[in-house]
Structures are given as C-alpha cells and as structure tokens.
Design a protein around this motif. Structure first.
Motif, PDB file in Angstrom:
ATOM      1  N   TYR A  87       0.837  -1.207   0.000  1.00 57.46           N
ATOM      2  CA  TYR A  87       0.000   0.000   0.000  1.00 57.46           C
ATOM      3  C   TYR A  87       0.873   1.258   0.000  1.00 57.46           C
ATOM      4  CZ  TYR A  87      -3.175   3.632   1.655  1.00 57.46           C
ATOM      5  OH  TYR A  87      -3.873   4.796   1.786  1.00 57.46           O
ATOM      6  N   ILE A  88       1.875   1.285   0.886  1.00 55.96           N
ATOM      7  CA  ILE A  88       2.752   2.458   0.959  1.00 55.96           C
ATOM      8  C   ILE A  88       3.554   2.604  -0.337  1.00 55.96           C
ATOM      9  CG2 ILE A  88       4.745   3.479   2.129  1.00 55.96           C
ATOM     10  CD1 ILE A  88       3.774   2.122   4.703  1.00 55.96           C
ATOM     11  N   PHE A  92       5.658   3.524  -6.216  1.00 54.53           N
ATOM     12  CA  PHE A  92       6.998   3.035  -6.569  1.00 54.53           C
ATOM     13  C   PHE A  92       6.903   1.729  -7.361  1.00 54.53           C
ATOM     14  CE2 PHE A  92       7.376   5.357  -2.556  1.00 54.53           C
ATOM     15  CZ  PHE A  92       8.412   6.246  -2.828  1.00 54.53           C
ATOM     16  N   ILE A  93       6.091   0.805  -6.844  1.00 52.83           N
ATOM     17  CA  ILE A  93       5.966  -0.512  -7.475  1.00 52.83           C
ATOM     18  C   ILE A  93       5.370  -0.378  -8.872  1.00 52.83           C
ATOM     19  CG2 ILE A  93       4.794  -2.747  -7.309  1.00 52.83           C
ATOM     20  CD1 ILE A  93       4.955  -2.351  -4.191  1.00 52.83           C
ATOM     21  N   LYS A  94       4.386   0.511  -9.024  1.00 61.09           N
ATOM     22  CA  LYS A  94       3.763   0.718 -10.328  1.00 61.09           C
ATOM     23  C   LYS A  94       4.778   1.243 -11.338  1.00 61.09           C
ATOM     24  CE  LYS A  94      -0.125   3.122 -12.536  1.00 61.09           C
ATOM     25  NZ  LYS A  94      -1.257   4.068 -12.341  1.00 61.09           N
ATOM     26  N   LEU A  95       5.581   2.241 -10.937  1.00 62.69           N
ATOM     27  CA  LEU A  95       6.596   2.793 -11.848  1.00 62.69           C
ATOM     28  C   LEU A  95       7.687   1.766 -12.135  1.00 62.69           C
ATOM     29  CD1 LEU A  95       6.946   6.435 -10.471  1.00 62.69           C
ATOM     30  CD2 LEU A  95       6.284   5.805 -12.798  1.00 62.69           C
ATOM     31  N   ALA A 125      10.228  10.115 -13.409  1.00 65.03           N
ATOM     32  CA  ALA A 125       9.185  10.098 -12.367  1.00 65.03           C
ATOM     33  C   ALA A 125       9.625   9.246 -11.176  1.00 65.03           C
ATOM     34  CB  ALA A 125       7.878   9.564 -12.951  1.00 65.03           C
ATOM     35  N   PHE A 126      10.313   8.141 -11.469  1.00 61.18           N
ATOM     36  CA  PHE A 126      10.816   7.237 -10.419  1.00 61.18           C
ATOM     37  C   PHE A 126      11.897   7.927  -9.599  1.00 61.18           C
ATOM     38  CE2 PHE A 126      13.069   3.209  -9.114  1.00 61.18           C
ATOM     39  CZ  PHE A 126      12.004   2.658  -8.406  1.00 61.18           C
ATOM     40  N   LEU A 173       6.296   9.648   1.460  1.00 62.95           N
ATOM     41  CA  LEU A 173       7.269   8.963   0.616  1.00 62.95           C
ATOM     42  C   LEU A 173       7.050   9.204  -0.873  1.00 62.95           C
ATOM     43  CD1 LEU A 173       7.769   5.584   2.493  1.00 62.95           C
ATOM     44  CD2 LEU A 173       9.327   7.513   2.357  1.00 62.95           C
ATOM     45  N   ASN A 174       5.893   9.776  -1.223  1.00 57.83           N
ATOM     46  CA  ASN A 174       5.672  10.149  -2.619  1.00 57.83           C
ATOM     47  C   ASN A 174       6.326  11.484  -2.966  1.00 57.83           C
ATOM     48  OD1 ASN A 174       4.265   7.831  -3.333  1.00 57.83           O
ATOM     49  ND2 ASN A 174       2.281   8.694  -2.753  1.00 57.83           N
ATOM     50  N   SER A 175       7.103  12.016  -1.999  1.00 60.63           N
ATOM     51  CA  SER A 175       7.936  13.218  -2.185  1.00 60.63           C
ATOM     52  C   SER A 175       7.177  14.432  -2.714  1.00 60.63           C
ATOM     53  CB  SER A 175       9.110  12.893  -3.126  1.00 60.63           C
ATOM     54  OG  SER A 175       9.898  11.860  -2.607  1.00 60.63           O
ATOM     55  N   PRO A 176       6.060  14.797  -2.103  1.00 58.34           N
ATOM     56  CA  PRO A 176       5.372  16.025  -2.537  1.00 58.34           C
ATOM     57  C   PRO A 176       6.119  17.262  -2.042  1.00 58.34           C
ATOM     58  CG  PRO A 176       4.289  15.132  -0.610  1.00 58.34           C
ATOM     59  CD  PRO A 176       5.384  14.158  -0.965  1.00 58.34           C
TER      60      PRO A 176
END
Length: 590
Positions: A87-88, A92-95, A125-126, A173-176
C-alpha cells in the motif's frame, strides 16, 4: 510555493473569508487553527481544487507542485486489501513495473525512439520520488512510527489509528513539495500520536495541517495560521509563542480600550453640556463647538480597537442532570468478556460511583468502544446499572446518535423540544446562530456535530454519561469549555479519550485496558506513565505553573489591574522559555 492574496469566499447561508492572505514557503510546518465551522477544511478544498470554487482574490500555486493529502476520514473500508508495504509503495511498485515492461518491449519493438522517450519519462518520475531507495525509505518511516512489525500485515488488519499513520507515511514517501493533512490526529492513541509527531517533525517539505491537538500544537510547528471571524492571522513561530503573543496583545488592547472608553465618556458628557447650551443660546459659535465635538466623538468611535483574535468565540458547553442522587454505585461490571474472531476482552471487573469522572483508555483496537456500547445497550448479564440511573451516550461515529439528514430544528424536535423558539434559545447557548437552525446537520463541520451531540446529551438530563472521544474534532477553546463542563457536572461520566490533557484536567481516575482486561489506575500514576513516555520530567511541573500564571493574568485583566497583568506576563514569558528548553531536551534525548 503557495500564495493566497485577498481571498474571499461565501456559502449561500454563510460568509467564510473576507480578504484573507498568507504564504507558505520552504521549511514551513504550519498549523492551521480556528474555531469549529470557521472554514478551515473548505479553504483546504479550495487549495486542492481551485477550479471548483467561485472565490474572489488570488491563489498562486506552482503548476508543477506535487501535493500530498491526508483526509480526516480514513476510509479504511474502501481500500483494496493489500499488505502495508504494498500500500505504501504502490506508486513506486507501479513505476518499477512500468520500467521493467518498457525494457521488455524494447527487446522486440521496432519503434525504439518512442519507447526510449517513454522509458526516460518513467525513469524521471521514479527518480523524482527517490525510487531507487524506496524499500529502505519505507523501512525507515515504519521504524520511526513504530510500525515495522506491521510491514507484511494486511491493511484490513490495522486499527483506524494505525492506518492513519500508514496513510501519512505513504504521502510523505511520494515526495510532494506540499503535504496537507486535515485532522490526522483524530482517534489516535497515545503511542500513535507520538509516532505522528515524529513523522511530522522528520519531514523536510512544506506542511499545512489542520489540528486541534494540544500535544501536536506544542511540539511540531514553526508557523501558525489562525482563521477566525472571517479573517486570518499569520504568525511565524511556535504555537506556545503565538498564544503568549495573543495574551500580550489582549493586555495591551484592553488597556487601550479602557482609556478609549474613558475618553469617549468624557467627550459624551461635554457634548451633552454643549447641546444644552446650544439649545438655550442660538449663537453660531456654540453650534460650531457642538458639531466639532460630535465629529471628535465619531473619530473616537471609529478607532475603537478591533481584536478578532483576542475575543475568540467559545461555546458555553454545559452538562446538566435533574436527577442527582446520593453517592452510590451507578454502574457495575462483573466478569465481562467480549469475543470476535479472537478474545477482545476477558474477566473485566470494575464499578463506578454516581459522581465519579472516569477515563477509559487503551491502545487503538483494544475494545473500548465495544465495552461502552454494551454498557449503553444494558442487555448483558455482566453489566448492571443502578435503577435510579439514566444513561446518555455520545458516539465517536456521529451518525449513530444524530441524524445527519435532519435539520437542527428537526433533530431537537425529535429529542423532545416543543417549539422553534425553545430550540433557538437552547442551541444559542452552544454558539449556534439562528440562521443555521434549518440547516442539514450533514453540512456542519465535525466539531460542530460533536458540540451538537453534547447539546443533545445535556438536554437528556441523564446522570450517567458515556462519552466516546468527545474532544475529537473540537477546537482547543471548545475542548477547554468541555473540560469545565465535565468538572461541573453532578453525575457520573465514563469517557473514552486519547487526549491526555482532557483526562488530566477533569477526570478522577483511569480505567486502562491492558492484556485484554481492565485495571484501575490513579491519576497520579497515569500522569507519571504518560509524561514519562512523552515529555521531559520537568515539563508537567512547568506547564502547571504556566496555567496558574495565565489564570492570575485573566483575573488581573478582569479587575483592570494592568500593572499586575504586565508583571505576570514577564513571569509567564520566563516559564515559556523553560517549557521550550524542556521540549528541546526531550527531543535531544530521543
């Protein structure tokens, strides 16, 4: 990063903002505060989706700004079941999978240029979210929140508080560039609240957080936005410093206001004398003197001090019972057990006297709400309620006790009130204006709904109150008003709470759930346990002295003794310095 300039916005039935302005810049960890219903969540909605709102003024946000958002509603039931790690790490996993797929496609495709461009976009993006090190980053955040043991657990197995922390970690962790959170602390137990504090303080980006939690406010922020009476005040500094600044302003303004009042009274006496003279004497000079003095009076009236952040609206919360009884046992629980898939509670035994104020505490998911609901239903063999006791219940799930499709008028008619005028008079005590009597309850803020619940509970005039997280969503001023109401109440209270300020301020003792059972704990031991885990050893003593000095200042202001108020203000400033040193000492120790 964000600039709001002279923004105004209204609902059909209510004006929210009048030319408010503020900026959020790099390094700002900003607490967004204000009384319930002042429009904090709406302003966040405008920032997140400005195209959907017809506002006046300017809202400037970098079009490339990545914004993370954590709602006040967890929506755990809407999340597809997956592990905490998955979930977290979803983005990352998708990219990562996308990059792997593109690489595989390049082995057989003739259109290599298009795939190279697509590969570079995915790689950029990664890299933007530090993808190369994402597993290590997730582990660090889980350790910081003391959730590492849940890494491979299914999301559905988490408590609401644990899931809230996982949501916060995911957004971080999505670095906004900007993270916005709307009351992320609601319903968090003590340990999870401390974990949230650590997560907030560890984050390097800009944060805008709606919160009424005094622990977070005192320990997390370097900027305050205070929305009140359609206006906004911006303060660079800690919440403790901000409150001290407000108090100093109050001392100064009250002193000026009294001087203004005296001057206005003197001028009014002179005007009245001149009017008498002008009536008896028609000389033009007398009339000119009168007109000149009237103009002076008008200027004095216009310059009266306007202080929207000093006289802050505070509801007059009362909890009453018309059925006071001599001290006796109000509630007895004998060998109570609760089972779901596993044993939740077993061998629970306690009793509450008819004037006891008792806090029921424990970690998220330990069965507190289950127990209090069973007491309210009163159909369990292990639960015995005195026949002279009437029970009222406030639920943390507000829709369980108030019908959100009702208007306030309809809700209180159903509660036994007879007329519109009776309802208007009653709810006005809780600072609800007449114009919202016919408003749907579902349109109110979370804090307003809780105050409405408290109004209904009080109207029942019961002598045993079961309160499940009554301070949730309440602004700090309403929390303090509720604490006073609890202390003044003549019946018994069993209150679930994770707000140790409220527990310490108004409860007699604690029932703590540990190892699937309940044990009684004195307030002295509870204070020692909580403050040992959350504060430096001197913090409580300094905070108690601070409260005492603040009360002395309030009394001095009431008596218009500004010399004493200023002297006490200097004493308060020294205590605040010690409080901040104590906080830093605790942070260093951790």
């Amino acid at each position: 990063m964000i600039k709001v300039d002279n923004l105004s916005y209204s609902f059909p039935q209510k004006d929210l903002y009048n030319n408010i302005s503020f900026t959020l810049e790099d390094g700002d960890h900003c607490a967004f505060i204000g009384t319930n219903g002042s429009g904090k969540s709406t302003l966040i909605d405008i920032i997140l989706d400005p195209e959907n709102y017809m506002f006046e003024g300017k809202l400037e946000i970098d079009p490339n700004c990545r914004i993370g958002y954590v709602s006040q509603f967890s929506e755990l039931d809407k999340i597809e079941d997956t592990t905490v790690f998955q979930y977290i790490g979803e983005k990352f996993i998708k990219l990562q999978n996308e990059i792997t797929s593109i690489c595989s496609e390049m082995e057989t495709s003739a259109d290599i240029d298009y795939l190279l461009e697509k590969y570079q976009q995915a790689l950029d993006a990664f890299d933007a979210i530090n993808g190369a090190d994402f597993e290590n980053s997730i582990n660090k955040k889980l350790n910081l929140a003391n959730l590492m043991r849940y890494k491979d657990l299914m999301i559905s197995d988490l408590s609401g508080g644990e899931f809230k922390l996982v949501q916060v970690i995911k957004e971080m962790l999505n670095s906004p560039e900007l993270i916005i959170m709307d009351e992320p602390d609601v319903f968090l137990d003590f340990e999870n609240l401390n974990a949230l504090k650590n997560l907030i303080n560890s984050h390097k980006g800009i944060m805008l957080i709606i919160t009424h939690n005094r622990y977070l406010l005192n320990n997390c922020f370097n900027k305050i936005l205070h929305l009140e009476n359609m206006e906004l005040q911006e303060f660079n500094g800690s919440y403790i410093d901000y409150n001290f600044s407000l108090l100093q302003t109050k001392i100064e303004l009250q002193e000026l206001a009294i001087a203004d009042d005296e001057e206005i009274k003197r001028n009014e006496i002179l005007i009245n004398k001149l009017r008498v003279i002008a009536t008896e004497n028609s000389e033009s000079a007398k009339g000119k003197s009168l007109n000149a003095r009237v103009k002076i009076q008008e200027r004095l009236e216009k310059r009266r001090i306007k202080a929207p952040f000093v006289d802050i609206k505070q509801p007059n919360i009362t909890l009453v019972t018309n059925n006071e009884i001599e001290e006796t046992i109000a509630l007895k629980v004998n060998d109570y057990n609760a089972h779901f898939d596993d044993i939740l509670l077993e061998n629970v035994n306690f009793e509450i006297k008819s004037t006891d104020k008792v806090a029921l505490v424990g970690s998220n998911g330990t069965g507190k709400t289950t127990l209090i609901q069973e007491i309210f239903k009163n159909n369990h063999d292990a639960i015995e309620i005195n026949e002279d006791i009437e029970v009222a219940y406030l639920s943390q799930l507000q829709g369980n006790t108030i019908n959100e499709s009702n208007t306030i008028f309809e809700e209180f008619l159903a509660a036994g009130f007879k007329t519109y005028e009776e309802i208007k008079a009653y709810i006005s005590r809780y600072d609800f204006e007449e114009e919202i009597i016919n408003q749907k309850i579902g349109s109110l803020s979370g804090g307003e709904k809780n105050i409405l619940q408290l109004a209904k509970v009080s109207a029942s005039q019961a002598n045993l109150l079961l309160l499940d997280e009554p301070t949730s969503h309440l602004d700090t001023y309403s929390q303090i008003a509720l604490e006073k109401a609890i202390k003044d109440y003549k019946g018994a209270i069993l209150m679930i709470s994770h707000d140790f300020y409220s527990i310490v301020n108004c409860m007699d003792y604690v029932l703590i759930i540990e190892n699937k059972t309940v044990r009684k704990m004195s307030m002295r031991k509870f204070r020692k346990m909580i403050y040992a885990g959350h504060f430096d050893k001197n913090y409580l003593e300094i905070e108690e002295k601070k409260k005492l000095v603040e009360r002395k200042i309030e009394l001095a202001l009431k008596n218009s003794d500004f010399t004493l108020a200023k002297a006490l203000s200097e004493e308060l400033e020294e205590l605040i310095k010690l409080l901040l040193i104590s906080q830093k000492s605790r942070e260093f120790a951790n």
